[in-house]
Design a protein around this motif. Structure first.
Motif, PDB file in Angstrom:
ATOM      1  N   GLY A  92      19.440 131.139  11.876  1.00  0.00           N
ATOM      2  CA  GLY A  92      20.404 131.904  11.080  1.00  0.00           C
ATOM      3  C   GLY A  92      21.699 132.213  11.777  1.00  0.00           C
ATOM      4  N   ILE A  93      21.702 132.218  13.111  1.00  0.00           N
ATOM      5  CA  ILE A  93      22.902 132.637  13.840  1.00  0.00           C
ATOM      6  C   ILE A  93      23.446 131.511  14.720  1.00  0.00           C
ATOM      7  CG2 ILE A  93      23.821 134.318  15.481  1.00  0.00           C
ATOM      8  CD1 ILE A  93      21.464 136.168  14.579  1.00  0.00           C
ATOM      9  N   VAL A  94      22.579 130.954  15.580  1.00  0.00           N
ATOM     10  CA  VAL A  94      23.043 129.974  16.569  1.00  0.00           C
ATOM     11  C   VAL A  94      23.474 128.663  15.906  1.00  0.00           C
ATOM     12  CG1 VAL A  94      22.309 128.537  18.514  1.00  0.00           C
ATOM     13  CG2 VAL A  94      21.720 130.969  18.453  1.00  0.00           C
ATOM     14  N   VAL A  95      22.635 128.124  15.029  1.00  0.00           N
ATOM     15  CA  VAL A  95      22.963 126.830  14.412  1.00  0.00           C
ATOM     16  C   VAL A  95      24.277 126.894  13.615  1.00  0.00           C
ATOM     17  CG1 VAL A  95      22.250 125.214  12.618  1.00  0.00           C
ATOM     18  CG2 VAL A  95      20.640 125.870  14.415  1.00  0.00           C
ATOM     19  N   PRO A  96      24.494 127.898  12.741  1.00  0.00           N
ATOM     20  CA  PRO A  96      25.794 127.965  12.047  1.00  0.00           C
ATOM     21  C   PRO A  96      26.975 128.134  13.008  1.00  0.00           C
ATOM     22  CG  PRO A  96      24.186 129.323  10.903  1.00  0.00           C
ATOM     23  CD  PRO A  96      23.562 128.915  12.202  1.00  0.00           C
TER      24      PRO A  96
END
Length: 343
Positions: A92-96
């Motif tokens: 939810g945070i790192v990939v985007p």
């Protein structure tokens, strides 16, 4: 605003929830504690193999390119089981964030394959999951730096939640590590998916309290048969039921990236944090205060709630955002909860 999950979203969330509930029981958490391990490698591989880490990643990077609302139910399921592995943080945070960079240096594919990147956002003084990370995205002023593991030194800091290991990171910025200057929606994504986990944590605390109240007897009757206990648990469940749609609305509107949508996220973090706090404290009461100790499984969910309430912005920070939205944007029956609000 009218919103409902479609069949595909429900099916995907149900499949992930079943896998997490079956593989991450309180007994599994206790085994990790006994071995002093951060996570279970087999469960992390199962999470990766289901494609959960890649849900929000671009298709050309091997992802599914879905929306935040597609992940919100899975984040709640992760909270429900007290998941030690950083599924929510990576998906939810790192990939985007990696996907927003002009050059992610190949790390988005590596994260999808199961490696970990830790984020040291200015909103957080400590970095979670740092000891298991292969790389870090760290702030230097407004700059973003992508730093490899061997370029940093870590200092473990105390955390109320044993599975949420926090670190301070010592490192030196350089032109070679700089990868951008825009954090984009990272803080909002962090607050949103933390709120979703808090809903799951609160629901699990209530479910444990209900089961205990049915089993524990006093004066010859289950304690759950007494009105005082029933009302305690019912009030906590109502708080969760009112907070859950606020989180869903914030997830649906996050891509709008407006001030109103950011206020939605702030509202979601406040509502979910308050609901989870009441639910876990209620469970401790129902357990006769044993929930504070490692003797009762409730302590896993109480301590995670205490930790996440202060992650990605405090209630004070988010209330300031909501108040600013109410004071500077149109309000009323047709505007306060509208998805698009004039600037």
């Amino acid at each position: 605003m009218q919103f409902a999950f479609d069949e595909d979203q429900l099916a995907m969330t149900d499949a992930a929830r079943v896998m997490l509930v079956e593989t991450c029981t309180p007994a599994d958490l206790r085994h990790l504690l006994e071995r002093n391990e951060a996570w279970d490698e087999a469960r992390w591989n199962a999470i990766r193999d289901m494609g959960l880490v890649a849900m929000l990643a671009p298709e050309d990077a091997g992802g599914l390119e879905l929306a935040p609302v597609d992940l919100v139910g899975i984040a709640e399921a992760a909270g429900y089981v007290g998941l030690p592995e950083p599924l929510v943080e990576q998906a939810g945070i790192v990939v985007p964030l990696l996907a927003s960079l002009a050059d992610d240096r190949g790390w988005i594919e590596r994260v999808i394959r199961g490696e970990v990147v830790a984020v040291g956002h200015p909103a957080n003084p400590f970095v979670a999951d740092a000891d298991t990370a292969g790389a870090f995205i760290l702030p230097h002023g407004a700059e973003l730096h992508l730093v490899e593991r061997e370029q940093v030194s870590l200092t473990l800091r105390h955390s109320v939640d044993t599975f949420r290991r926090l670190f301070t990171v010592d490192w030196s910025p350089s032109p070679e590590t700089m990868v951008g200057s825009d954090w984009g929606q990272t803080a909002d994504r962090g607050a949103l998916f933390t709120a979703a986990q808090l809903i799951g944590l609160g629901q699990r605390a209530i479910d444990l309290a209900v089961a205990y109240a049915k089993d524990r007897t006093q004066f010859g009757k289950p304690i759950g048969s007494y009105q005082a206990v029933k009302h305690l648990i019912a009030s906590a469940q109502v708080k969760i039921e009112f907070a859950r749609p606020v989180v869903h609305a914030a997830a649906a509107e996050l891509p709008l990236d407006t001030f109103a949508s950011r206020a939605r996220v702030a509202h979601a973090k406040i509502a979910a944090g308050d609901a989870a706090d009441l639910a876990t404290r209620t469970a401790v009461q129902v357990y006769g205060a044993m929930g504070m100790t490692r003797e009762a499984d409730v302590h896993f969910f109480l301590k995670r709630t205490l930790a996440l309430r202060y992650a990605w912005g405090t209630a004070f920070d988010h209330r300031a955002t909501v108040i600013e939205r109410l004071n500077t944007r149109p309000t009323g029956p047709d505007m306060t909860f509208a998805s698009r609000v004039p600037a």
